[in-house]
Motif scaffolding. Structure first.
Motif, PDB file in Angstrom:
ATOM      1  N   LEU A 198       0.827  -1.203   0.000  1.00  0.00           N
ATOM      2  CA  LEU A 198       0.000   0.000   0.000  1.00  0.00           C
ATOM      3  C   LEU A 198       0.864   1.257   0.000  1.00  0.00           C
ATOM      4  CD1 LEU A 198      -2.714   1.450   0.200  1.00  0.00           C
ATOM      5  CD2 LEU A 198      -2.593   1.164   2.695  1.00  0.00           C
ATOM      6  N   MET A 199       1.897   1.285   0.831  1.00  0.00           N
ATOM      7  CA  MET A 199       2.743   2.478   0.913  1.00  0.00           C
ATOM      8  C   MET A 199       3.488   2.727  -0.397  1.00  0.00           C
ATOM      9  SD  MET A 199       1.736   3.426   3.766  1.00  0.00           S
ATOM     10  CE  MET A 199       0.676   2.528   4.885  1.00  0.00           C
ATOM     11  N   VAL A 200       3.972   1.673  -1.011  1.00  0.00           N
ATOM     12  CA  VAL A 200       4.663   1.828  -2.299  1.00  0.00           C
ATOM     13  C   VAL A 200       3.694   2.341  -3.355  1.00  0.00           C
ATOM     14  CG1 VAL A 200       5.783   0.573  -4.180  1.00  0.00           C
ATOM     15  CG2 VAL A 200       6.468   0.143  -1.815  1.00  0.00           C
ATOM     16  N   ALA A 201       2.501   1.748  -3.429  1.00  0.00           N
ATOM     17  CA  ALA A 201       1.535   2.143  -4.455  1.00  0.00           C
ATOM     18  C   ALA A 201       1.045   3.574  -4.239  1.00  0.00           C
ATOM     19  CB  ALA A 201       0.350   1.172  -4.451  1.00  0.00           C
ATOM     20  N   ARG A 202       0.787   3.949  -2.996  1.00  0.00           N
ATOM     21  CA  ARG A 202       0.196   5.267  -2.705  1.00  0.00           C
ATOM     22  C   ARG A 202       1.230   6.392  -2.761  1.00  0.00           C
ATOM     23  NH1 ARG A 202      -4.059   7.980  -0.028  1.00  0.00           N
ATOM     24  NH2 ARG A 202      -3.462   9.415   1.641  1.00  0.00           N
ATOM     25  N   TYR A 203       2.393   6.173  -2.157  1.00  0.00           N
ATOM     26  CA  TYR A 203       3.331   7.278  -1.965  1.00  0.00           C
ATOM     27  C   TYR A 203       4.509   7.270  -2.940  1.00  0.00           C
ATOM     28  CZ  TYR A 203       0.733   7.853   2.367  1.00  0.00           C
ATOM     29  OH  TYR A 203      -0.275   8.045   3.282  1.00  0.00           O
ATOM     30  N   LEU A 204       4.928   6.102  -3.371  1.00  0.00           N
ATOM     31  CA  LEU A 204       6.087   6.049  -4.261  1.00  0.00           C
ATOM     32  C   LEU A 204       5.667   6.029  -5.730  1.00  0.00           C
ATOM     33  CD1 LEU A 204       9.171   5.908  -4.339  1.00  0.00           C
ATOM     34  CD2 LEU A 204       8.998   3.421  -4.289  1.00  0.00           C
ATOM     35  N   LEU A 205       4.757   5.127  -6.085  1.00  0.00           N
ATOM     36  CA  LEU A 205       4.307   5.015  -7.471  1.00  0.00           C
ATOM     37  C   LEU A 205       3.130   5.924  -7.790  1.00  0.00           C
ATOM     38  CD1 LEU A 205       4.565   1.138  -7.907  1.00  0.00           C
ATOM     39  CD2 LEU A 205       6.290   2.887  -8.391  1.00  0.00           C
ATOM     40  N   ARG A 206       2.454   6.430  -6.755  1.00  0.00           N
ATOM     41  CA  ARG A 206       1.307   7.337  -6.924  1.00  0.00           C
ATOM     42  C   ARG A 206       0.212   6.708  -7.784  1.00  0.00           C
ATOM     43  NH1 ARG A 206       1.075  10.841  -3.222  1.00  0.00           N
ATOM     44  NH2 ARG A 206      -0.283  12.101  -4.564  1.00  0.00           N
ATOM     45  N   VAL A 207      -0.132   5.475  -7.478  1.00  0.00           N
ATOM     46  CA  VAL A 207      -1.167   4.755  -8.213  1.00  0.00           C
ATOM     47  C   VAL A 207      -2.543   5.275  -7.785  1.00  0.00           C
ATOM     48  CG1 VAL A 207      -2.221   2.501  -8.624  1.00  0.00           C
ATOM     49  CG2 VAL A 207       0.275   2.706  -8.456  1.00  0.00           C
ATOM     50  N   GLU A 208      -3.351   5.663  -8.760  1.00  0.00           N
ATOM     51  CA  GLU A 208      -4.715   6.122  -8.471  1.00  0.00           C
ATOM     52  C   GLU A 208      -5.702   4.954  -8.561  1.00  0.00           C
ATOM     53  OE1 GLU A 208      -5.573   8.766  -7.248  1.00  0.00           O
ATOM     54  OE2 GLU A 208      -4.075  10.285  -7.754  1.00  0.00           O
ATOM     55  N   PRO A 209      -6.749   4.984  -7.748  1.00  0.00           N
ATOM     56  CA  PRO A 209      -7.189   6.074  -6.867  1.00  0.00           C
ATOM     57  C   PRO A 209      -6.570   6.047  -5.467  1.00  0.00           C
ATOM     58  CG  PRO A 209      -8.828   4.355  -6.859  1.00  0.00           C
ATOM     59  CD  PRO A 209      -7.755   3.900  -7.826  1.00  0.00           C
ATOM     60  N   LEU A 210      -5.598   5.144  -5.227  1.00  0.00           N
ATOM     61  CA  LEU A 210      -5.010   5.044  -3.889  1.00  0.00           C
ATOM     62  C   LEU A 210      -4.286   6.324  -3.504  1.00  0.00           C
ATOM     63  CD1 LEU A 210      -3.547   1.415  -4.014  1.00  0.00           C
ATOM     64  CD2 LEU A 210      -5.656   2.183  -2.897  1.00  0.00           C
ATOM     65  N   ALA A 211      -3.608   6.959  -4.470  1.00  0.00           N
ATOM     66  CA  ALA A 211      -2.782   8.119  -4.149  1.00  0.00           C
ATOM     67  C   ALA A 211      -3.593   9.290  -3.622  1.00  0.00           C
ATOM     68  CB  ALA A 211      -1.977   8.537  -5.378  1.00  0.00           C
ATOM     69  N   SER A 212      -4.794   9.472  -4.101  1.00  0.00           N
ATOM     70  CA  SER A 212      -5.605  10.629  -3.699  1.00  0.00           C
ATOM     71  C   SER A 212      -6.718  10.271  -2.723  1.00  0.00           C
ATOM     72  CB  SER A 212      -6.209  11.294  -4.942  1.00  0.00           C
ATOM     73  OG  SER A 212      -7.000  10.365  -5.669  1.00  0.00           O
ATOM     74  N   ALA A 213      -6.839   9.019  -2.362  1.00  0.00           N
ATOM     75  CA  ALA A 213      -7.905   8.603  -1.444  1.00  0.00           C
ATOM     76  C   ALA A 213      -7.670   9.174  -0.047  1.00  0.00           C
ATOM     77  CB  ALA A 213      -7.984   7.085  -1.382  1.00  0.00           C
ATOM     78  N   GLY A 214      -8.744   9.503   0.649  1.00  0.00           N
ATOM     79  CA  GLY A 214      -8.650   9.957   2.029  1.00  0.00           C
ATOM     80  C   GLY A 214      -8.432   8.790   2.979  1.00  0.00           C
ATOM     81  N   HIS A 215      -8.069   9.108   4.198  1.00  0.00           N
ATOM     82  CA  HIS A 215      -7.792   8.063   5.181  1.00  0.00           C
ATOM     83  C   HIS A 215      -9.008   7.184   5.441  1.00  0.00           C
ATOM     84  CE1 HIS A 215      -3.997  10.059   7.117  1.00  0.00           C
ATOM     85  NE2 HIS A 215      -3.956  10.036   5.796  1.00  0.00           N
ATOM     86  N   ASP A 216     -10.186   7.794   5.575  1.00  0.00           N
ATOM     87  CA  ASP A 216     -11.386   7.008   5.861  1.00  0.00           C
ATOM     88  C   ASP A 216     -11.689   6.030   4.727  1.00  0.00           C
ATOM     89  OD1 ASP A 216     -11.729   8.238   8.302  1.00  0.00           O
ATOM     90  OD2 ASP A 216     -13.207   9.691   7.561  1.00  0.00           O
TER      91      ASP A 216
END
Length: 250
Positions: free
Chosen positions: A167-185
């Motif tokens: 999850l951290m790699v996809a969201r913060y390193l690769l910036r995969v959407e929609p994970l990168a812009s999703a809110g915490h909830d």
């Protein structure tokens, strides 16, 4: 021999600057922890590799764990980030774990965490150290108090790690959407149930021959970077050998 020890370091007993001694100890510890793991590396071996007296290790570091922490240099202390997770009831711990990690990654520590991810991918030694931190300082808190054999807990920990790192790699390193812009909830609603299943749900692994469960791979134990720096301890006393032996039994 020009007063040189192994690896071109000053020979044992040769006078040298205090900061130089500390750097040599940390460099040797980082190398040996990466090669052999935390449990299999002794303080005497580190001192020998660094070309300093064993008492000098005691002078700079109050424990083997503190020395390990100095080697890893994490941007945040897992004890502070995950302090409440191990106290959270087991049936809602997946959400608590994920919220703690997301809060950290979306804080001012994010640039340092991204640099750490990139270094891990490019360095076998750094990867070994971080793997040990992950299993000893992070997953032990997530799994604290849960029932099951060590084999089962190791398996649960490995599955948790795969989900969290992915999850951290996809969201913060690769910036995969929609994970990168999703809110915490939104992420909690999607991912926390998966983490919770890895923590307390049935894993569904096939039984191994003989009725037991299939053997899980074990990662080397470990520790990470302190949230603060200690001041140099007073000069070691004559019983520092006894102190070193007590550290190595921890």
């Amino acid at each position: 021999m020009n007063g040189q020890g192994a690896h071109g370091r000053p020979a044992r007993g040769r006078r040298q600057g205090r900061s130089t001694s500390r750097r040599l100890i940390v460099a040797s510890a980082r190398k040996l922890f990466a090669e052999h793991g935390y449990a299999a590396t002794s303080l005497r071996e580190i001192a020998r590799d660094a070309g300093v007296d064993a008492a000098m290790v005691h002078h700079w570091f109050a424990s083997k764990e503190e020395l390990f922490n100095a080697c890893v240099e994490l941007p945040a202390d897992p004890a502070q980030v995950l302090g409440a997770v191990s106290e959270t009831p087991a049936d809602i711990r997946g959400e608590a774990l994920l919220r703690a990690l997301l809060a950290l990654w979306d804080s001012g520590a994010q640039p340092a965490l991204l640099a750490l991810l990139r270094n891990v991918a490019g360095s076998k030694a750094q990867g070994s150290l971080i793997r040990q931190v992950l299993f000893k300082r992070i997953l032990t808190r997530a799994l604290a108090g849960l029932p099951g054999s060590q084999e089962e807990l190791d398996r649960r920990g490995a599955l948790l790690a795969s989900q969290m790192i992915g999850l951290m790699v996809a969201r913060y390193l690769l910036r995969v959407e929609p994970l990168a812009s999703a809110g915490h909830d939104e992420l909690v609603a999607l991912v926390a149930p998966v983490l919770q299943n890895y923590l307390t749900g049935p894993l569904g692994f096939p039984a191994a021959p003989g009725g037991g469960t299939e053997a899980a791979a074990h990662a080397a134990p470990v520790m990470g970077s302190s949230a603060h720096r200690r001041s140099p301890a007073p000069a070691p006393s004559l019983d520092s050998d006894d102190q070193l032996q007590s550290w190595e039994r921890e």
